[in-house]
Design a protein around this motif. Structure first.
Motif, PDB file in Angstrom:
ATOM      1  N   THR A  40       1.112  -1.085   0.073  1.00  0.00           N
ATOM      2  CA  THR A  40      -0.165   0.048   0.065  1.00  0.00           C
ATOM      3  C   THR A  40       0.949   1.219  -0.016  1.00  0.00           C
ATOM      4  O   THR A  40       2.051   1.271   0.051  1.00  0.00           O
ATOM      5  CB  THR A  40      -0.933   0.024   1.086  1.00  0.00           C
ATOM      6  OG1 THR A  40      -0.119   0.503   2.472  1.00  0.00           O
ATOM      7  CG2 THR A  40      -1.612  -1.281   1.554  1.00  0.00           C
ATOM      8  N   ASP A  41       0.227   2.560  -0.002  1.00  0.00           N
ATOM      9  CA  ASP A  41       1.014   3.686   0.227  1.00  0.00           C
ATOM     10  C   ASP A  41       1.823   3.483   1.635  1.00  0.00           C
ATOM     11  O   ASP A  41       1.346   2.728   2.678  1.00  0.00           O
ATOM     12  CB  ASP A  41       0.236   4.858   0.428  1.00  0.00           C
ATOM     13  CG  ASP A  41      -0.391   5.266  -0.960  1.00  0.00           C
ATOM     14  OD1 ASP A  41       0.308   5.014  -1.900  1.00  0.00           O
ATOM     15  OD2 ASP A  41      -1.118   6.467  -0.924  1.00  0.00           O
ATOM     16  N   ALA A  42       2.933   4.118   1.831  1.00  0.00           N
ATOM     17  CA  ALA A  42       3.574   4.095   3.013  1.00  0.00           C
ATOM     18  C   ALA A  42       2.924   4.262   4.098  1.00  0.00           C
ATOM     19  O   ALA A  42       2.952   3.765   5.152  1.00  0.00           O
ATOM     20  CB  ALA A  42       4.934   4.971   2.887  1.00  0.00           C
ATOM     21  N   PHE A  43       2.096   5.472   4.130  1.00  0.00           N
ATOM     22  CA  PHE A  43       1.355   5.848   5.244  1.00  0.00           C
ATOM     23  C   PHE A  43      -0.049   4.738   5.603  1.00  0.00           C
ATOM     24  O   PHE A  43      -0.722   5.076   6.573  1.00  0.00           O
ATOM     25  CB  PHE A  43       0.850   7.496   5.314  1.00  0.00           C
ATOM     26  CG  PHE A  43       2.002   8.248   5.613  1.00  0.00           C
ATOM     27  CD1 PHE A  43       3.401   7.542   5.814  1.00  0.00           C
ATOM     28  CD2 PHE A  43       1.759   9.459   6.113  1.00  0.00           C
ATOM     29  CE1 PHE A  43       4.309   8.760   6.203  1.00  0.00           C
ATOM     30  CE2 PHE A  43       2.767  10.314   6.583  1.00  0.00           C
ATOM     31  CZ  PHE A  43       3.863   9.802   6.603  1.00  0.00           C
ATOM     32  N   GLY A  44      -0.068   4.050   4.682  1.00  0.00           N
ATOM     33  CA  GLY A  44      -1.283   3.200   4.794  1.00  0.00           C
ATOM     34  C   GLY A  44      -2.583   3.493   3.667  1.00  0.00           C
ATOM     35  O   GLY A  44      -2.592   4.371   3.216  1.00  0.00           O
ATOM     36  N   LEU A  45      -3.300   2.615   4.004  1.00  0.00           N
ATOM     37  CA  LEU A  45      -4.809   2.523   3.000  1.00  0.00           C
ATOM     38  C   LEU A  45      -5.430   3.917   3.509  1.00  0.00           C
ATOM     39  O   LEU A  45      -5.564   4.139   4.548  1.00  0.00           O
ATOM     40  CB  LEU A  45      -5.778   1.559   3.099  1.00  0.00           C
ATOM     41  CG  LEU A  45      -5.227   0.215   2.668  1.00  0.00           C
ATOM     42  CD1 LEU A  45      -6.251  -0.862   3.105  1.00  0.00           C
ATOM     43  CD2 LEU A  45      -4.903   0.257   1.185  1.00  0.00           C
ATOM     44  N   LEU A  46      -5.811   4.722   2.295  1.00  0.00           N
ATOM     45  CA  LEU A  46      -6.634   6.032   2.587  1.00  0.00           C
ATOM     46  C   LEU A  46      -7.745   5.908   3.499  1.00  0.00           C
ATOM     47  O   LEU A  46      -8.008   6.685   4.196  1.00  0.00           O
ATOM     48  CB  LEU A  46      -6.608   6.686   1.347  1.00  0.00           C
ATOM     49  CG  LEU A  46      -7.368   8.350   1.634  1.00  0.00           C
ATOM     50  CD1 LEU A  46      -6.395   8.971   2.482  1.00  0.00           C
ATOM     51  CD2 LEU A  46      -7.463   8.833   0.170  1.00  0.00           C
ATOM     52  N   PRO A  47      -8.688   5.058   2.881  1.00  0.00           N
ATOM     53  CA  PRO A  47      -9.995   4.554   3.677  1.00  0.00           C
ATOM     54  C   PRO A  47      -9.761   4.381   5.232  1.00  0.00           C
ATOM     55  O   PRO A  47     -10.509   4.651   6.162  1.00  0.00           O
ATOM     56  CB  PRO A  47     -10.600   3.395   2.921  1.00  0.00           C
ATOM     57  CG  PRO A  47      -9.764   3.345   1.517  1.00  0.00           C
ATOM     58  CD  PRO A  47      -8.553   3.824   1.533  1.00  0.00           C
TER      59      PRO A  47
END
Ligand code: PLP
Length: 420
Positions: free
Chosen positions: A66-73
């Protein structure tokens, strides 16, 4: 020949895991061991979460990064959780929310981004041991601040330490990490106490890291987040405790704006991202059914907590002022007091004998105290994360065991007197 670094050799073990290893050994030998050492909910992940994980297993994207910061939802759900639970006036931008590999993964990111080698980070004694151990591994020094009579580290104790260091010409404090509710004491800062601590940190340029992992598990006190009082505080939380997902290795941080870029780089390099399957399943954590299930766990913790407090109250030798307040989390921390220990017969030995003789695992205070203090060998922690029946039986066995302990201590003291 492989060569371990000095840095790694200087890191202490996480002693509760050593106790767990011994307890598991006895269990493998067929003994009925009661686990009151680890802070791990006996309940599995919420049903909705487990079902979501199973359903997601065949989706190809769930197997990827996923993105480094995590899933947006998921970050949006975390943002909404703050707005709803703490009634924050301003919504936190999702760009400041980082999903991490448990709060343990968050510590590494937070410490590395906030502190340089040689920096001084204040920790509470008693406090969670991994703060000290991870900071040591990163070459940071600790200022151990003793908790007050209410088992808390407040702005007053921090202020005293700042003044003491100044007077002694010691390096000033760069950071503070604290958990409220606390592991091991269960003590919670009131909203005003947290506000004062945030204000002092901001005034002194001390980076405050607020470990809020036990939020959701408290017994009447108001839970406040440091986000309510400071834009500079870095918040650490996890799905391991209230959400009962310790093995899913999922946590999160809310970070100050200035740390977004550095933490993004660190996360990309160190972890890439938190486990995708866990992130996907955790989207269910705030569903109505999930919360209902999780609140039932808290009701059980409340029962177990009372059971332990009642059993301890019935032991005349244990002074109730030596029992930490247990406002939140799932631990009760007990000081045996000077009377119930003798040289060589402290809480380390007591926990060892309790395990060998009664097959009850509890953790000595040496994990949680300043290594230079003798308090570690006087205190011990009972975890009631393991369920009501485990706690009931463990406390029965403890009740049978304790008089034999007191006898041993008396005998040792008596023998010492005769020798003198
Ligand atoms: C105060 C505190 N912080 C952090 C952790 C680590 O939790 P995790 O890495 O599972 O999120 C623990 C575990 O017991 C804890 O007690």
């Amino acid at each position: 020949m492989a060569h371990a670094s000095q840095r790694s050799l200087s890191v202490e073990s996480f002693k509760v895991m050593d106790v767990l290893r011994k307890a598991n050994q006895l269990q493998a030998e067929g003994k009925h061991v009661l686990h009151c050492e680890v802070g791990q909910p006996e309940t599995g992940a919420p049903k909705t979460v487990a079902q979501a994980a199973v359903a997601a297993l065949t989706e190809p994207q769930v197997m990827g990064y996923t993105d480094a910061f995590g899933l947006l939802p998921l970050r949006e759900k975390i943002r909404n959780h703050y707005s709803k639970k703490y009634n924050l006036q301003t919504e936190i931008p999702t760009s400041r929310i980082v999903v991490t590999t448990g709060s343990s993964g968050a510590f590494l990111l937070a410490f590395t981004s906030c502190f340089d080698t040689g920096d001084i980070v204040a920790i509470a004694s008693s406090g969670y041991p991994c703060y000290r151990n991870i900071l040591s591994a990163l070459g940071c020094h600790q200022a151990n601040i003793p908790i007050n009579q209410e088992f808390k580290l407040t702005a007053k104790e921090l202020h005293n330490e700042i003044v003491r260091r100044k007077a002694a010409n010691l390096k000033p404090i760069n950071g503070l990490i604290l958990s409220s509710p606390s592991n091991p004491t269960g003590a919670m800062l009131s909203p005003d106490e947290l506000k004062d601590l945030c204000a002092l940190c901001d005034e002194q340029g001390i980076q405050f890291l607020s470990d809020e992992i036990y939020h959701g598990i408290s017994y009447g006190q108001t839970e406040a987040t440091a986000l309510q009082y400071s834009q500079n505080a870095l918040i650490i939380n996890s799905f391991s405790k209230y959400y009962s997902m310790s093995g899913w290795r999922l946590g999160w941080m809310v970070i100050p704006e200035e740390l977004v870029e550095p933490i993004n780089s660190l996360q990309q390099n160190m972890f890439i991202n938190a486990p995708t399957i866990s992130q996907t399943a955790a989207l269910k954590c705030w569903d109505g059914d999930t919360i209902e299930e999780l609140e039932k766990h808290v009701t059980k913790y409340r029962t177990s907590r009372q059971l332990i407090l009642d059993q301890l109250a019935s032991i005349a030798e244990i002074d109730d002022t030596n029992i930490a307040p247990a406002d939140g989390g799932f631990y009760i921390y007990v000081d045996l007091g000077k009377e119930n220990v003798a040289p060589g017969l402290g809480s380390v030995k007591m926990c060892d004998l309790l395990l060998q003789e009664k097959y009850v695992a509890m953790t000595p205070g040496t994990d949680f105290e300043d290594p230079d203090s003798s308090l570690g060998d006087r205190r011990f922690r009972i975890s009631y994360a393991g369920g009501i029946e485990t706690v009931r039986q463990a406390m029965q066995r403890f009740h049978e065991f304790f008089p034999t302990w007191v006898e041993r201590v008396k005998k040792a003291k008596g023998e010492k007197k005769t020798k003198e």
